[in-house]
Write an enzyme that holds these catalytic residues in place. Structure first.
Site, PDB file in Angstrom:
ATOM      1  N   LYS A 176      65.426  25.020   6.199  1.00 50.73           N
ATOM      2  CA  LYS A 176      66.273  24.133   5.055  1.00 50.73           C
ATOM      3  C   LYS A 176      65.529  24.180   3.695  1.00 50.73           C
ATOM      4  O   LYS A 176      64.311  23.299   3.909  1.00 50.73           O
ATOM      5  CB  LYS A 176      66.874  22.777   5.654  1.00 50.73           C
ATOM      6  CG  LYS A 176      67.614  22.194   4.946  1.00 50.73           C
ATOM      7  CD  LYS A 176      68.117  20.860   5.734  1.00 50.73           C
ATOM      8  CE  LYS A 176      69.246  19.862   4.937  1.00 50.73           C
ATOM      9  NZ  LYS A 176      69.622  18.858   5.802  1.00 50.73           N
TER      10      LYS A 176
ATOM     11  N   CYS B  13      73.370  22.128   6.073  1.00 52.01           N
ATOM     12  CA  CYS B  13      73.404  21.051   5.646  1.00 52.01           C
ATOM     13  C   CYS B  13      73.788  20.823   4.213  1.00 52.01           C
ATOM     14  O   CYS B  13      74.577  21.458   3.456  1.00 52.01           O
ATOM     15  CB  CYS B  13      72.864  19.919   6.217  1.00 52.01           C
ATOM     16  SG  CYS B  13      73.763  18.127   6.083  1.00 52.01           S
TER      17      CYS B  13
ATOM     18  N   GLU C   8      73.271  21.777  12.604  1.00 52.01           N
ATOM     19  CA  GLU C   8      72.177  21.499  12.255  1.00 52.01           C
ATOM     20  C   GLU C   8      71.516  20.221  13.419  1.00 52.01           C
ATOM     21  O   GLU C   8      72.262  19.668  14.060  1.00 52.01           O
ATOM     22  CB  GLU C   8      72.199  20.746  11.013  1.00 52.01           C
ATOM     23  CG  GLU C   8      70.943  19.939  10.595  1.00 52.01           C
ATOM     24  CD  GLU C   8      70.984  19.119   9.151  1.00 52.01           C
ATOM     25  OE1 GLU C   8      72.199  18.456   9.135  1.00 52.01           O
ATOM     26  OE2 GLU C   8      70.231  18.912   8.474  1.00 52.01           O
TER      27      GLU C   8
END
Lengths: 346, 346
Positions: free
Chosen positions: A128, A194, A48
């Site tokens: 995300k 993540c 990320e």
């Protein structure tokens, strides 16, 4: 039946600092790519926000903020990122990499792309969905901020799986998700970033597309002072050990429950001279086992050769969704966001 | 703030055979209850289909089938089950226990109930949603059948959490799910049965009611000949080790991702002289750690004292559903049952 094997690598990166220069960072990434290539990797996952420090820990003045964002999602052609993609193309290795995206409408996203070396282009993009942290910084000056909700919008592209072309010999070009798991078709891939890995919903939606490999880059704090007053007192060493445990637990558990491989790549170590990030980059199997994992917290390749056939056992038997899922009983998952008194749940 | 501690036990049971007599089985269960009582347990969980062998492994003639079912869900008053509930009431211990339920309309369910000792009655009932196996027996005579889909209907009561009264001192009688996790209210409990624990949806729906303790009884085969042709060749020992690994992985992972404790109770050992069931009964924490686990595969109490406050860290921070869940991105979970080609998913 043609073998469907995939040689895959996580490119764990040591810290990238506020003061790091982009050419230096790109050079490290290219070195990792070359190491992976020497092992025969066909696909390499980077972390990320791989090109910069994990800047959401800082309250950054708006006039400086844009230096941490890429201003095009066409990374293979953008000056600041092109060298990595050129090298991937030259080596014939697909890559997936995370970055802070400044969209055309000015909104920020925490994004990753999938680049096909043979096609020479980005074939999939993910933003995300599960942004942790807060919009406002903590008042306590000792706090470690996590300002993703300030700098990014929640992802609006869903969890769209995709087929990665030209990786598997003898793959037919069209099938359905189940057929993919039966040894046909290009590998079905999904990306997450993540914190997404802790949320079962994204995994499940990928699972419902027959996903065979989930890719997840991350920046995860090893220790932060407790500002919530609820955490058991831990030493930094205990906290970091627990954070790695949680990381592996969710990668293993969700891989198992969706009968897929997963690859995770950390940005690790002491970033900006002060903020510790965990390592623990790993590759897990559809049976939930760790196949390979990082030894340290610096730049490191984690490599495994996957047999995509290993997804079959789960997808056809224990986790045959079509036979076993009961969507008539699942309503609350999409009907409400937060917690509701038991007696009041519909 | 009044402490919200809960002394809890899993009553793992060794095998109950086709030939076992009910009084003998009840006697074993009462002995387990007394052992748990001597440790101070306030709540004891018994396995799935605790009163009988795990009969869905057999193709049973319909005229015999009803001997394996209870014909009332009012177990505390039914002759075949009353002694266990009488003892629970006498000892002042709540129990949760699994049984095969023959409903008034003649349908079968794989059911568990929660009995409050102080109230002297069943206060909650759960019917297993995720039935594994097949409706028809395998043609291969060496196959171990799993005929739950033949004998039972999928549960139709949803995943309804409930508050367990009179267990926690100083508990206020009304609150909401979040307040429960903040140290108010009676403990929020949820029941699931065996295979349910591998499905994230049930856990999530309980999590969305602020669940603090999930109870799960099970009968899980340690080894069955591979009739699917997809499993890696394993010895019975390897297969059993893997089955225990999967059990603990899903209990730990889902406890962590929903910030709750879990208690699981196996029926274990060699049932009907031939069919091996795993042990591994355990208690897990909201941080995903195993707090206590069974040592063997016979009758055994697994005990822990839980501090329900430990749910707070997760529920308020990492897994604060209200702040982090994004139901606008979760549509497919309730819109479709099985696997759909990536490009075709809505």
């Amino acid at each position: 039946m043609a073998p469907r094997t995939l040689k895959i690598a996580a490119a764990q990166m040591g810290p990238v600092h506020l003061t790091s220069k982009r050419p230096e960072t790109l050079s490290r990434m290219i070195t990792l790519l070359q190491s992976a290539s020497s092992l025969g990797a066909q696909l390499v996952l980077f972390p990320e926000t791989a090109f910069t420090t994990f800047f959401p820990r800082h309250l950054i003045p708006s006039q400086e903020l844009d230096t941490y964002f890429e201003h095009s999602d066409n990374l293979p052609d953008a000056e600041n990122t092109k060298p990595l993609f050129d090298e991937a193309k030259k080596l014939g290795i697909d890559i997936s990499v995370g970055f802070a995206e400044r969209a055309e409408d000015g909104k920020g996203y925490n994004t990753s792309v999938y680049f096909s070396a043979k096609k020479g282009e980005v074939i999939a993009k993910y933003r995300k969905v599960h942004l942790p942290g807060t919009k406002e910084p903590f008042e306590n000056p000792d706090a470690v901020n996590q300002l993703e909700k300030r700098y990014f919008e929640p992802g609006n592209l869903g969890f769209q799986a995709f087929r990665a072309p030209d990786l598997v010999e003898g793959a037919v070009k069209k099938g359905n998700g189940v057929e993919a798991a039966l040894g046909k078709g290009d590998p079905v891939m999904g990306m997450m970033i993540c914190n997404d890995r802790r949320w079962v919903e994204g995994w499940r939606i990928y699972g419902m597309q027959g996903v065979e490999v989930v890719l997840c880059g991350y920046n995860t704090a090893g220790f932060a002072p407790d500002l919530w007053g609820t955490r058991k007192v831990m030493t930094p060493e205990e906290a970091e050990k627990d954070a790695v445990f949680h990381h592996k637990l969710v990668m293993q558990g969700n891989s198992y429950m969706n009968s897929c491989f997963s690859v995770s790549a950390a940005k690790a170590g002491l970033e900006d001279g002060k903020y510790d990030l965990i390592g623990g980059s790993c590759i897990t199997s559809p049976e939930g086992h760790v196949l390979a994992e990082a030894k340290g917290k610096g730049d490191e390749i984690v490599f495994a050769e996957l047999d995509l056939e290993d997804c079959r056992q789960g997808k056809e038997k224990t986790f045959d969704f079509d036979r076993h899922r009961r969507i008539d009983q699942y309503g609350p998952i999409t009907q409400q966001t937060g917690v509701v008194e038991p007696d009041l749940l519909e």
